[in-house]
Write a protein that holds these residues in place. Structure first.
Motif, PDB file in Angstrom:
ATOM      1  N   ASN A 641       1.050  -1.675  -0.017  1.00  0.00           N
ATOM      2  CA  ASN A 641       0.098   0.010   0.144  1.00  0.00           C
ATOM      3  C   ASN A 641       0.916   1.238  -0.005  1.00  0.00           C
ATOM      4  OD1 ASN A 641      -2.375  -1.269  -0.220  1.00  0.00           O
ATOM      5  ND2 ASN A 641      -2.589  -1.402   2.124  1.00  0.00           N
ATOM      6  N   ASP A 642       2.130   1.748   1.295  1.00  0.00           N
ATOM      7  CA  ASP A 642       2.884   2.619   0.981  1.00  0.00           C
ATOM      8  C   ASP A 642       4.402   2.503   0.613  1.00  0.00           C
ATOM      9  OD1 ASP A 642       3.676   0.884   2.743  1.00  0.00           O
ATOM     10  OD2 ASP A 642       2.774   2.472   5.114  1.00  0.00           O
ATOM     11  N   GLY A 643       4.261   1.222   0.255  1.00  0.00           N
ATOM     12  CA  GLY A 643       5.842   0.969  -0.516  1.00  0.00           C
ATOM     13  C   GLY A 643       6.801   1.124   1.054  1.00  0.00           C
ATOM     14  N   ALA A 644       6.413   1.893   2.493  1.00  0.00           N
ATOM     15  CA  ALA A 644       7.401   1.363   3.527  1.00  0.00           C
ATOM     16  C   ALA A 644       8.416   0.029   2.826  1.00  0.00           C
ATOM     17  CB  ALA A 644       6.465   1.508   4.271  1.00  0.00           C
ATOM     18  N   ALA A 645       9.751   0.331   3.540  1.00  0.00           N
ATOM     19  CA  ALA A 645      10.634  -0.411   3.434  1.00  0.00           C
ATOM     20  C   ALA A 645      10.533  -1.289   5.120  1.00  0.00           C
ATOM     21  CB  ALA A 645      11.777  -0.177   3.572  1.00  0.00           C
ATOM     22  N   ILE A 646      10.703  -2.488   4.850  1.00  0.00           N
ATOM     23  CA  ILE A 646      10.680  -2.927   5.915  1.00  0.00           C
ATOM     24  C   ILE A 646      12.067  -4.325   6.380  1.00  0.00           C
ATOM     25  CG2 ILE A 646       9.683  -4.874   8.185  1.00  0.00           C
ATOM     26  CD1 ILE A 646       6.743  -3.856   6.944  1.00  0.00           C
ATOM     27  N   SER A 647      12.890  -4.134   6.919  1.00  0.00           N
ATOM     28  CA  SER A 647      14.239  -5.371   7.352  1.00  0.00           C
ATOM     29  C   SER A 647      14.234  -5.754   7.924  1.00  0.00           C
ATOM     30  CB  SER A 647      15.287  -3.912   7.422  1.00  0.00           C
ATOM     31  OG  SER A 647      15.190  -3.100   7.512  1.00  0.00           O
ATOM     32  N   GLN A 648      15.077  -6.892   7.276  1.00  0.00           N
ATOM     33  CA  GLN A 648      15.599  -7.491   7.979  1.00  0.00           C
ATOM     34  C   GLN A 648      14.100  -8.085   9.144  1.00  0.00           C
ATOM     35  OE1 GLN A 648      18.100  -9.138   9.160  1.00  0.00           O
ATOM     36  NE2 GLN A 648      19.078  -7.353   7.126  1.00  0.00           N
ATOM     37  N   VAL A 649      12.874  -9.039   8.083  1.00  0.00           N
ATOM     38  CA  VAL A 649      12.128 -10.065   8.507  1.00  0.00           C
ATOM     39  C   VAL A 649      12.466 -11.407   8.837  1.00  0.00           C
ATOM     40  CG1 VAL A 649       9.435  -9.571   7.903  1.00  0.00           C
ATOM     41  CG2 VAL A 649      10.378  -8.026   7.385  1.00  0.00           C
ATOM     42  N   ALA A 650      12.163 -12.071   9.153  1.00  0.00           N
ATOM     43  CA  ALA A 650      12.400 -13.207   9.086  1.00  0.00           C
ATOM     44  C   ALA A 650      11.299 -14.056   8.383  1.00  0.00           C
ATOM     45  CB  ALA A 650      12.588 -14.138  10.549  1.00  0.00           C
ATOM     46  N   VAL A 651      11.906 -15.091   6.958  1.00  0.00           N
ATOM     47  CA  VAL A 651      10.754 -15.519   6.515  1.00  0.00           C
ATOM     48  C   VAL A 651      11.155 -17.178   6.529  1.00  0.00           C
ATOM     49  CG1 VAL A 651      10.038 -15.960   3.834  1.00  0.00           C
ATOM     50  CG2 VAL A 651      10.517 -13.491   5.011  1.00  0.00           C
ATOM     51  N   ILE A 652       9.994 -18.269   7.284  1.00  0.00           N
ATOM     52  CA  ILE A 652       9.765 -19.231   7.796  1.00  0.00           C
ATOM     53  C   ILE A 652       9.139 -20.243   6.389  1.00  0.00           C
ATOM     54  CG2 ILE A 652       9.821 -20.713   9.532  1.00  0.00           C
ATOM     55  CD1 ILE A 652      10.292 -18.457  11.621  1.00  0.00           C
ATOM     56  N   THR A 653      10.048 -20.604   5.834  1.00  0.00           N
ATOM     57  CA  THR A 653       8.962 -21.473   5.061  1.00  0.00           C
ATOM     58  C   THR A 653       8.898 -23.547   5.358  1.00  0.00           C
ATOM     59  OG1 THR A 653      11.107 -22.844   3.803  1.00  0.00           O
ATOM     60  CG2 THR A 653       9.532 -20.557   2.664  1.00  0.00           C
ATOM     61  N   VAL A 654       7.826 -23.779   5.396  1.00  0.00           N
ATOM     62  CA  VAL A 654       7.198 -25.035   6.233  1.00  0.00           C
ATOM     63  C   VAL A 654       6.313 -24.907   5.180  1.00  0.00           C
ATOM     64  CG1 VAL A 654       7.630 -23.442   8.396  1.00  0.00           C
ATOM     65  CG2 VAL A 654       4.899 -24.040   7.627  1.00  0.00           C
ATOM     66  N   ASP A 655       6.226 -27.344   5.584  1.00  0.00           N
ATOM     67  CA  ASP A 655       4.725 -27.562   4.972  1.00  0.00           C
ATOM     68  C   ASP A 655       4.210 -28.088   6.092  1.00  0.00           C
ATOM     69  OD1 ASP A 655       4.094 -29.727   3.619  1.00  0.00           O
ATOM     70  OD2 ASP A 655       5.108 -30.388   2.636  1.00  0.00           O
ATOM     71  N   PRO A 656       2.845 -27.363   5.370  1.00  0.00           N
ATOM     72  CA  PRO A 656       1.580 -27.643   6.939  1.00  0.00           C
ATOM     73  C   PRO A 656       1.922 -28.937   7.147  1.00  0.00           C
ATOM     74  CG  PRO A 656       0.958 -25.643   5.432  1.00  0.00           C
ATOM     75  CD  PRO A 656       2.716 -26.318   4.735  1.00  0.00           C
ATOM     76  N   ARG A 657       1.982 -29.366   5.920  1.00  0.00           N
ATOM     77  CA  ARG A 657       1.145 -31.372   6.002  1.00  0.00           C
ATOM     78  C   ARG A 657       2.980 -32.138   6.845  1.00  0.00           C
ATOM     79  NH1 ARG A 657      -0.060 -29.849   0.912  1.00  0.00           N
ATOM     80  NH2 ARG A 657      -2.359 -30.284   0.451  1.00  0.00           N
ATOM     81  N   GLN A 658       3.609 -31.617   6.704  1.00  0.00           N
ATOM     82  CA  GLN A 658       4.860 -32.077   7.640  1.00  0.00           C
ATOM     83  C   GLN A 658       4.737 -31.676   8.417  1.00  0.00           C
ATOM     84  OE1 GLN A 658       8.145 -31.142   5.980  1.00  0.00           O
ATOM     85  NE2 GLN A 658       8.205 -32.479   3.784  1.00  0.00           N
ATOM     86  N   LEU A 659       4.248 -30.559   8.729  1.00  0.00           N
ATOM     87  CA  LEU A 659       4.120 -30.273  11.065  1.00  0.00           C
ATOM     88  C   LEU A 659       2.608 -31.047  11.431  1.00  0.00           C
ATOM     89  CD1 LEU A 659       5.010 -26.498  10.785  1.00  0.00           C
ATOM     90  CD2 LEU A 659       5.988 -28.136  11.203  1.00  0.00           C
ATOM     91  N   ALA A 660       2.067 -30.863  10.714  1.00  0.00           N
ATOM     92  CA  ALA A 660       0.385 -31.730  11.012  1.00  0.00           C
ATOM     93  C   ALA A 660       1.155 -33.568  11.486  1.00  0.00           C
ATOM     94  CB  ALA A 660      -0.565 -31.514   9.818  1.00  0.00           C
ATOM     95  N   ALA A 661       1.644 -33.747  10.165  1.00  0.00           N
ATOM     96  CA  ALA A 661       1.681 -35.385  11.400  1.00  0.00           C
ATOM     97  C   ALA A 661       3.106 -35.408  12.380  1.00  0.00           C
ATOM     98  CB  ALA A 661       2.328 -35.846  10.227  1.00  0.00           C
TER      99      ALA A 661
END
Length: 957
Positions: A641-661
């Motif tokens: 929306n405003d283009g404001a920069a947000i630096s050093q964001v922790a991005v975590i990728t997961v497989d929901p099916r694996q976590l549910a198992a």
């Protein structure tokens, strides 16, 4: 007749008793008071013995806890290290004797003051590292990297963790006229396209002021090694020795391949001859905290605070003509200034805060035990005076003064108490462990002895003082007594409220640790106000009923209610302390399980640096172990929306099916499964918005709309990704154990975003990121730690940092502070219970005369034995009920009142303060025990009353 006057009669004055008569009287009084004197002696002996034994035992637990923390920290990295850079251009040609320089590091502890050098030892013999050099030839195969940086290191401590599969390790003594030798890992050799016998041409950075062009050197690859798994976290921070990494170039487009190799000890001598500037030499020091660990650590922190200045004063003089830095002499070699890295002092500061909290929690139990013991002393002295009341009245009638009677009581009791206190102190010192940071405390022992001694004259004076002359009306005196009681109760209540407020605001200390005792006293005062009112209501109902047993029992209980205050205080405080201790121990025990689950995430977890996707990862491994893979990256985002920069964001990728198992009942897995799941087999493209869950902090910075990020890969055009928020993580989801291993790597307050693992192929591989593999047994039984470690190492390699929940929980439970706290509460509860039992027995003995006289009168009127037993039971039943209710309320109320000071998280770990969990089984057992104790006393009195004959009953006063 003369009458003779008789001489006036002289009044014979009673002769003052001589010293012999006084001694005989004291001996006679002592023989009659032996049972009560024995009680006072036992109390004085136990209290003084505790003052000598308990501090030393607590010090041993503190030492053990500190050694555990220091050993765990030193297994990962050195707590104290020294580093410097040799100045090779002070000679012509440039040279360095690295063997002599490394050996001279053992002399660097001599400037430490206060004998601190005795507690430090060198480990590994020293190491050195060069700044990254550019690899000129050979060129790595493929076009994935535009340049290669090779770090040359000498690390002898790595040798036990390596196995050479080709060639041999670099020699510490290189043959003459040969190139320096280097060893590479299999992955590094594969990335560089080299093998044993290959030569590496390197370009090192030039030294300003001494060189005009960068120096070059050639290294010979003598061996290819493979890393082996280490159980002491050796590979933490040293992953580049096994796996190469890639990162974007700073000043140009492209990717830099960063690798690391190991050389022999004299490689620095050969490189110095080629004009390469000196490496960074590091010596690691190990703290020896055997024995009194806490005292030794405190003795080290002072000298370490000015260790660098002491080294400079002892070894440094003048400056280097090349760098202009201070010049030092180490083993005859000129070096730059010495840098001291001290991680022991911060560790000790953290431990001191934890230790203070443990001491504060222990203070509650110790103060409650002291209060119960002193109340027992008061009851024993009261019974002692009650037994001697006829004799005291007789001596008073014969003209004995108050002071004489007080001194006579003191002459009987004081020698016994003093002898018991000395014997207890000697016994405690003999039993106390030696060589710890704790030591016997004579001041508390003297204070306890003085209180016991002063209780005798004080209560004797109150018992034998002359009564006031009846100058006032009885009604006025009653009002005065009522007013005094109200003032006393208000004073106690106000003091309790002020103490609780002060304790919640500033935390516990030596004085505020007694606030729980004030809370117990306030509860008893409230019970003493409510207790008679309830009995009066019961009395009204029994008055209307048939029979005399219930009415007489309730009437006697209501009449004796004000006199049971001391017994009620002892029972309530004893029961409340035990309930409070059970609550603390149950909360800590449950919190330890939560902390272990948060640390490992599942049955086990494995963590490696870099975002790697190992081949063959499946939801259910062939070994019957479920796995779930998580990747952590750090990206810069921009709001749509405003283009404001947000630096050093922790991005975590997961497989929901694996976590549910792995965790079917997890709230986080349920949220991810409903919000991030995509159809299986669907490949996410760059134009597809990626569904994401946000942390509250990140959502607050962009309240509406999504985020965008630009991914730049070598040889490919930039890719713009859109992250579409589908929800915000709740507090419960953020504290889910599944996130524990990965969020433990993030600083507090880091904005976080979780998205689907189908986007992994779109996101960059980051050496600064991390990969976490969660492992869970596929069944009702938990796999063995060996099986879990084997599966984790097979999936992520030998450099993985593996944590098993059962082992972590065992380590947490073995912590010295946690065990010491449990020992203190258990010991205090047992001793308080024994002291309370003694006080109750004495109090019941003190009041048994009145109950026996009432029963005797009723038996002369025809009351049967069963009815007499029922009256005994009914007279003591209200005391049992009041003590059980008051003790339970006190034990449950105190933790809530002191919630701000009960910081139990440091004992348990975990993401938050553990919730207070009451041990209901222990509470029910304690209530049942107190009730059974009082009922047993009633049954005993009934049996003794039945054995009396009618003549003895009629002779009772």
């Amino acid at each position: 007749m003369t009458r003779t006057m008789d001489p006036p009669e002289t009044v014979a004055r009673p002769a003052r008793p001589g010293p012999a008569v006084t001694r005989r009287l004291i001996r006679k009084e002592t023989r009659g008071d032996l049972p009560m004197l024995a009680c006072l002696a036992v109390l004085a002996l136990v209290l003084t013995a505790l003052c000598a034994w308990a501090p030393a035992l607590a010090g041993r637990q503190e030492d053990r806890a500190l050694r555990q923390r220091v050993s765990a920290a030193q297994a990962q990295a050195p707590l104290i290290s020294l580093s410097t850079t040799p100045e090779i251009f002070n000679t012509s040609p440039p040279a360095v004797d690295m063997a002599t320089l490394l050996a001279a590091g053992r002399t660097l502890t001599r400037p430490l003051s206060g004998g601190a050098a005795r507690h430090l030892s060198f480990t590994g013999g020293g190491s050195y590292d060069y700044d990254p050099a550019s690899l000129l030839t050979p060129r790595p195969p493929g076009a994935a990297s535009t340049s290669t940086q090779l770090t040359v290191s000498y690390l002898p401590s790595a040798r036990p963790h390596l196995r050479y599969v080709s060639g041999r390790a670099p020699a510490d003594h290189t043959p003459l006229a040969t190139a320096p030798q280097i060893g590479l890992s299999q992955a590094t050799a594969r990335a560089l396209g080299v093998r044993t016998g290959s030569r590496l041409n390197l370009e090192f950075a030039k030294t300003p002021g001494a060189q005009n062009a960068p120096p070059h050197a050639e290294l010979l690859v003598t061996g290819i090694y493979r890393t082996t798994a280490a159980t002491d976290d050796f590979w933490t921070g040293r992953e580049t020795l096994d796996q190469p990494s890639r990162y974007p170039a700073e000043r140009s487009s492209g990717t830099v391949l960063a690798v690391r190799g190991l050389v022999g000890r004299d490689a620095a001598d050969l490189l110095a001859g080629a004009g390469v500037g000196g490496p960074r030499v590091t010596w690691q020091l190990r703290a020896d905290l055997s024995g009194a660990a806490l005292d030794r650590a405190r003795a080290l922190t002072g000298p370490l605070s000015h260790y660098g200045a002491d080294l400079s004063a002892a070894l440094c003089q003048g400056s280097d003509w090349v760098t202009g830095d201070i010049s030092c002499q180490v083993g005859g070699q000129s070096t730059q200034s010495l840098l001291v890295t001290d991680s022991l002092t911060p560790l000790l500061t953290t431990f001191t805060a934890q230790d203070q909290q443990a001491r504060a929690l222990a203070t509650y139990a110790v103060d409650a035990l002291a209060a119960v013991a002193l109340a027992t002393v008061a009851v024993a002295v009261r019974l002692l005076l009650r037994r001697r009341q006829p004799h005291l009245r007789l001596q008073r009638a014969r003209g004995a003064s108050t002071a004489r009677l007080v001194l006579l009581r003191c002459a009987v009791a004081w020698p016994v108490v003093l002898l018991a206190a000395l014997l207890g102190w000697a016994t405690g010192r003999a039993l106390a462990p030696t060589g710890t940071s704790g030591s016997p405390q004579p001041l508390p022992a003297a204070l306890v002895t003085a209180v016991v001694l002063l209780t005798v004259p004080l209560m004797t004076w109150l018992a034998v003082r002359e009564p006031r002359r009846p100058g006032r009306l009885r009604r006025t005196r009653r009002k005065t007594a009522v007013g005094r009681r109200v003032v006393l109760e208000l004073t106690v209540l106000l003091a309790t409220a002020a103490g609780v407020l002060a304790l919640r605001s500033q935390g516990p200390d030596g004085i505020l640790g007694a606030v729980p005792v004030l809370v117990a006293l306030a509860v008893v005062l409230i019970l003493l106000r409510v207790y008679p009112l309830v009995l009066r209501l019961v009395l009204r109902r029994t008055r209307r009923g048939r029979g005399v047993v219930g009415f007489v029992g309730a009437a006697r209980a209501a009449h004796d209610a004000p006199a049971t205050g001391l017994a009620l205080f002892v029972l309530v405080l004893t029961l409340g302390t035990a309930v409070f201790g059970g609550l603390v121990q149950r909360t800590v025990d449950d919190g330890l399980a939560t902390g272990a689950a948060w640390t490992t995430g599942a049955d086990a977890s494995a963590t490696v640096s870099g975002t790697t996707t190992p081949p063959g990862i499946k939801t259910v491994a062939p070994t019957g172990i479920r796995t779930a893979l998580q990747h952590l990256r750090t990206l810069d985002l921009a709001g749509q929306n405003d283009g404001a920069a947000i630096s050093q964001v922790a991005v975590i990728t997961v497989d929901p099916r694996q976590l549910a198992a792995v965790a079917p009942k997890s709230p986080l897995a349920a949220a991810l499964l409903s919000g991030l799941t995509t159809p299986q087999g669907t490949r996410t493209s760059a134009s597809t918005p990626l569904p994401s869950l946000l942390s509250p902090g990140l959502r607050a910075r962009e309240r509406t709309g999504g985020f965008t990020t630009t991914i730049v890969a070598q040889g490919q055009p930039p890719v713009n990704l859109t992250l579409k928020p589908v929800g915000t993580l709740t507090t419960a989801q953020l504290r889910d154990p599944l996130l524990g291993p990965i969020t433990a790597q993030l600083p507090a307050g880091t904005p976080m975003l979780i998205t689907t693992a189908t986007a992994d192929h779109l996101l960059p591989q980051q050496a600064s990121g991390s990969t976490v593999l969660l492992l869970k047994g596929d069944g009702s039984t938990t796999p063995s730690p060996t099986a879990l470690r084997s599966a984790a190492a097979k999936a992520l390699g030998p450099l993985a940092q593996i944590r098993v929940r059962s082992e972590t929980l065992r380590t947490l439970r073995a912590d010295g502070l946690t065990q010491g706290l449990g020992t203190i509460y258990t010991t205090s509860s047992i001793l308080a219970a024994l002291s309370g039992l003694l006080a109750l027995a004495l109090e019941l003995t003190l009041t048994s005369h009145e109950r026996g006289r009432t029963t005797s009168f009723l038996r002369t009127l025809g009351l049967g034995g069963k009815e007499a037993g029922a009256i005994h039971f009914l007279q003591l039943l209200p005391l049992a009920v009041a003590s059980a209710v008051g003790g339970t309320l006190l034990g449950l109320l105190e933790p809530r009142l002191l919630a701000g000071t009960l910081d139990l998280r440091q004992f348990t770990g975990g993401p938050a303060q553990p919730a207070l969990h009451t041990d209901y089984s222990l509470t029910l057992a304690l209530v049942a025990g107190v009730t059974a104790l009082i009922l047993t006393a009633a049954a005993t009195e009934t049996v003794l009353a039945r054995r009396r004959r009618l003549g003895a009953v009629l002779r009772l006063p």
